[in-house]
Design a protein around this motif. Structure first.
Motif, mmCIF file in Angstrom:
data_model
loop_
_atom_site.group_PDB
_atom_site.id
_atom_site.type_symbol
_atom_site.label_atom_id
_atom_site.label_comp_id
_atom_site.label_asym_id
_atom_site.label_seq_id
_atom_site.Cartn_x
_atom_site.Cartn_y
_atom_site.Cartn_z
ATOM 1 N N UNK A 119 -28.082 8.716 13.268
ATOM 2 C CA UNK A 119 -27.871 9.247 14.397
ATOM 3 C C UNK A 119 -26.871 8.593 15.177
ATOM 4 N N UNK A 120 -26.617 7.407 15.059
ATOM 5 C CA UNK A 120 -25.856 6.610 15.682
ATOM 6 C C UNK A 120 -24.331 6.836 15.259
ATOM 7 N N UNK A 121 -23.994 6.879 13.844
ATOM 8 C CA UNK A 121 -22.784 6.990 13.347
ATOM 9 C C UNK A 121 -22.225 8.431 12.740
ATOM 10 N N UNK A 122 -23.376 9.500 12.776
ATOM 11 C CA UNK A 122 -23.255 10.393 12.021
ATOM 12 C C UNK A 122 -22.293 11.393 12.393
ATOM 13 N N UNK A 123 -21.775 12.460 11.695
ATOM 14 C CA UNK A 123 -22.227 12.713 10.228
ATOM 15 C C UNK A 123 -22.072 11.562 9.398
ATOM 16 N N UNK A 124 -22.994 11.358 8.399
ATOM 17 C CA UNK A 124 -22.946 10.543 7.573
ATOM 18 C C UNK A 124 -23.697 10.807 6.020
ATOM 19 N N UNK A 125 -23.166 10.462 4.983
ATOM 20 C CA UNK A 125 -23.631 10.692 3.840
ATOM 21 C C UNK A 125 -24.360 9.293 3.270
ATOM 22 N N UNK A 126 -25.631 9.378 3.218
ATOM 23 C CA UNK A 126 -26.432 8.282 2.446
ATOM 24 C C UNK A 126 -26.389 8.206 1.141
ATOM 25 N N UNK B 142 -33.033 15.565 10.185
ATOM 26 C CA UNK B 142 -31.769 15.305 9.718
ATOM 27 C C UNK B 142 -30.763 15.213 10.550
ATOM 28 N N UNK B 143 -31.060 14.731 11.641
ATOM 29 C CA UNK B 143 -30.084 14.347 12.663
ATOM 30 C C UNK B 143 -28.969 13.153 12.310
ATOM 31 N N UNK B 144 -27.792 13.505 12.071
ATOM 32 C CA UNK B 144 -26.868 12.710 11.532
ATOM 33 C C UNK B 144 -26.528 12.516 10.142
ATOM 34 N N UNK B 145 -27.328 13.173 9.315
ATOM 35 C CA UNK B 145 -27.497 13.084 7.963
ATOM 36 C C UNK B 145 -26.502 14.449 7.380
ATOM 37 N N UNK B 146 -25.373 14.118 6.918
ATOM 38 C CA UNK B 146 -24.547 15.250 6.232
ATOM 39 C C UNK B 146 -24.521 15.484 4.885
ATOM 40 N N UNK B 147 -25.351 14.368 4.075
ATOM 41 C CA UNK B 147 -25.403 14.731 2.657
ATOM 42 C C UNK B 147 -26.202 13.518 2.097
ATOM 43 N N UNK B 148 -26.587 13.593 0.848
ATOM 44 C CA UNK B 148 -27.164 12.318 0.228
ATOM 45 C C UNK B 148 -26.581 12.253 -1.145
ATOM 46 N N UNK C 218 -14.615 12.863 -4.933
ATOM 47 C CA UNK C 218 -14.452 14.375 -4.960
ATOM 48 C C UNK C 218 -15.499 15.306 -4.968
ATOM 49 N N UNK C 219 -16.657 14.765 -5.241
ATOM 50 C CA UNK C 219 -18.026 15.729 -5.126
ATOM 51 C C UNK C 219 -18.169 15.860 -3.642
ATOM 52 N N UNK C 220 -18.090 14.732 -2.696
ATOM 53 C CA UNK C 220 -18.222 14.649 -1.435
ATOM 54 C C UNK C 220 -17.280 15.477 -0.473
ATOM 55 N N UNK C 221 -16.091 15.299 -1.041
ATOM 56 C CA UNK C 221 -14.827 16.293 -0.604
ATOM 57 C C UNK C 221 -15.195 17.812 -0.669
ATOM 58 N N UNK C 222 -15.824 18.028 -1.708
ATOM 59 C CA UNK C 222 -15.824 19.545 -2.172
ATOM 60 C C UNK C 222 -17.141 20.002 -1.311
ATOM 61 N N UNK C 223 -18.177 19.263 -1.216
ATOM 62 C CA UNK C 223 -19.571 19.630 -0.827
ATOM 63 C C UNK C 223 -20.011 19.350 0.559
ATOM 64 N N UNK C 224 -19.189 18.248 1.170
ATOM 65 C CA UNK C 224 -19.946 17.900 2.392
ATOM 66 C C UNK C 224 -18.595 18.151 3.479
ATOM 67 N N UNK C 225 -18.618 19.367 4.326
ATOM 68 C CA UNK C 225 -17.769 19.566 5.009
ATOM 69 C C UNK C 225 -17.275 18.554 5.959
ATOM 70 N N UNK C 226 -15.833 18.525 6.282
ATOM 71 C CA UNK C 226 -15.257 17.499 7.528
ATOM 72 C C UNK C 226 -15.458 18.118 8.782
ATOM 73 N N UNK C 227 -15.581 17.316 9.788
ATOM 74 C CA UNK C 227 -15.833 17.415 11.119
ATOM 75 C C UNK C 227 -14.765 17.169 11.831
ATOM 76 N N UNK C 228 -14.615 17.828 13.002
ATOM 77 C CA UNK C 228 -13.585 17.580 14.053
ATOM 78 C C UNK C 228 -13.792 16.616 15.338
#
Length: 354
Positions: A223-230, A248-254, A344-354
Motif C-alpha cells: 500500500x505504501x510503495x505500490x504498484x508492486x510485484x511481490x 489487493x491494494x498496491x499489489x500489481x502482480x505475484x 521480461x514476463x513482468x514487462x509483458x504482463x504487468x502494465x506500467x503506470x504513469x
C-alpha cells in the motif's frame, strides 16, 4: 565505378556487420557500455520497518545487568530499498526470501556476482528487499525462552526454532539428489558454497501464527510503495497469495519462485481474478520427493485460478530453454539469465503506470 554503386556496397557491408553483431549478442544493440555495467545512478536508497507492535514482558533477561521487565517491539519487518534514476512507470519489486535465510539471498551471490537486488535495479526497477519478521534484522521476541529458563513457564512452551544442516539442505536446495551427489549440469557455484552456508540463520516460522506476521507487513508495504510485484521464494511463496486474499491494494502482480505452497485449488479464487501471477520452478523438480508434489499442487491452483478468470501461469525454466537451475535460482551461475526472463514476463504482463 559509379559512386552510387560504391555507397550501396558500403551500406550492404554495414548491414551485414550489424546482422552478425546482432546474432552474436542475442539481438541486443552494442552501442557503448551496457546500462547493466559501470556506475549506477539512483534517485533514492534507504531502509525502514513496517508493521510490528509493542508487548510488555517480565522475562526479557536473565542477566543481572539487564532488567527482566520492560516493553519490546515485535513482529516488525525490515525493508531496504533502492530506486533507480529512471523508473519509467515500472512497478516496484519486493524480494521476499525463504526458509532459514534473510534478505541476503538477493544480494551479491556467494561467488561474487551481482545479485538480483542490484541487477534488477540496473534494469530500471525499484527494488525492496525484506527480512521476514523474526528473521535477520527483523528481531523476534525471546521472552518465551527466558520464561522457561527462569521456571515461569513449563518446558513444553519453549519456542520451536530450527536450523537446516548442510547435509539435509543439500537435497532441499536441489544441488543434488542427496549429499554430496550433484545433479548433472547443475548451475549452483559449489566452489563458493561455504559462503552460502554462512547465510543461513535459525528459523522461527514454525512457532509463528498463520498468517505469518510478514504477511500483514507486506500488505502495508504494498500500500505504501505500490504498484508492486511481490516476488517470493520457497517458504515465503504463499505469502503474496495471502496478501492478495486479504486485499489487493498496491499489489500489481505475484511472482512465486518455487513456492513451498500455493493456495489450494478449493480455496476462493476471487482474490486472484485478473491478477498477473507467475509460478516459476527450476530444474530437476521431478527428481525431488520434496518439490515434485508441490509442483503438482501449484499446477492445480493455476488451473483453478484461470478457470475463475485469473491470469496465472506456471513455468518450468527448462521449458523455456534455461537449464540446470537449483532451488536457489537467484544465486545460480545463470541467475542473470533467469532474472532477464522474469523481468521480461513482468514487462509483458504487468502494465506500467504513469
Amino acid at each position: 565505378m559509379p559512386r552510387s554503386w560504391f555507397c550501396r556496397e558500403i551500406l550492404r557491408a554495414l548491414s551485414m556487420s550489424a546482422m552478425l553483431l546482432s546474432a552474436c549478442t542475442g539481438g541486443r544493440a552494442q552501442s557503448g557500455p551496457s546500462p547493466l555495467d559501470g556506475p549506477l545512478t539512483i534517485q533514492a536508497q534507504g531502509s525502514f520497518f513496517v508493521g510490528g507492535h509493542d508487548v510488555h514482558s517480565d522475562t526479557l533477561s536473565t542477566l543481572p545487568a539487564y532488567a527482566p521487565s520492560g516493553t519490546v517491539s515485535v513482529d516488525q519487518m525490515y525493508v531496504r530499498y533502492q530506486v533507480p534514476a529512471d523508473v519509467a512507470g515500472r512497478p516496484a519489486l519486493v524480494l521476499i526470501h525463504g526458509c532459514c535465510l534473510t534478505g541476503k539471498s538477493w544480494e551479491t551471490t556467494p561467488d561474487g556476482r551481482s545479485g538480483w537486488d542490484d541487477y534488477l535495479l540496473r534494469k530500471g526497477y525499484p527494488v525492496y528487499v525484506i527480512d521476514q519478521a523474526w528473521r535477520g534484522r527483523s528481531a523476534g521476541n525471546i521472552a518465551a525462552i527466558d520464561a522457561v529458563k527462569t521456571g515461569k513457564a513449563p518446558l513444553d512452551q519453549l519456542p520451536t526454532v530450527f536450523a537446516a544442516g548442510h547435509e539435509p539442505a543439500w537435497a532441499i536446495f536441489r544441488f543434488g539428489p542427496e549429499y554430496p551427489k550433484v545433479f548433472p549440469g547443475m548451475q549452483y557455484p559449489l566452489e563458493a558454497q561455504a559462503e552460502f552456508w554462512k547465510q543461513m540463520v535459525p528459523d522461527w516460522a514454525a512457532d509463528l501464527p498463520t498468517p505469518n506476521p510478514t504477511v500483514p507487513a507486506l500488505s502495508t508495504l504494498a500500500k505504501r510503495i505500490g504498484p508492486a510485484v511481490l516476488v517470493s521464494h520457497s517458504q515465503a511463496g504463499i505469502y503474496p497469495f495471502q496478501v492478495a486474499a486479504a486485499g489487493r491494494d498496491g499489489v500489481a502482480g505475484i511472482v512465486a519462485l518455487e513456492p513451498g505452497a500455493c493456495p489450494a485449488p478449493t480455496d476462493d479464487m476471487a482474490p486472484y481474478k485478473g491478477l498477473p501471477i507467475l509460478v516459476l520452478f527450476g530444474d530437476y523438480v521431478d527428481q525431488s520427493p520434496r518439490w515434485a508434489p508441490r509442483l503438482a499442487l501449484c499446477r492445480q491452483f493455476v488451473a483453478a485460478a484461470n478457470a475463475a478468470g485469473g491470469k496465472a501461469e506456471l513455468v518450468l525454466l527448462p521449458d523455456v530453454g534455461i537449464h540446470g537451475n537449483s532451488h536457489m535460482m537467484m544465486q545460480d551461475r545463470n541467475s542473470h539469465e533467469v532474472a532477464d526472463w522474469m523481468a521480461g514476463w513482468i514487462e509483458h504482463h504487468v502494465p506500467r503506470h504513469m
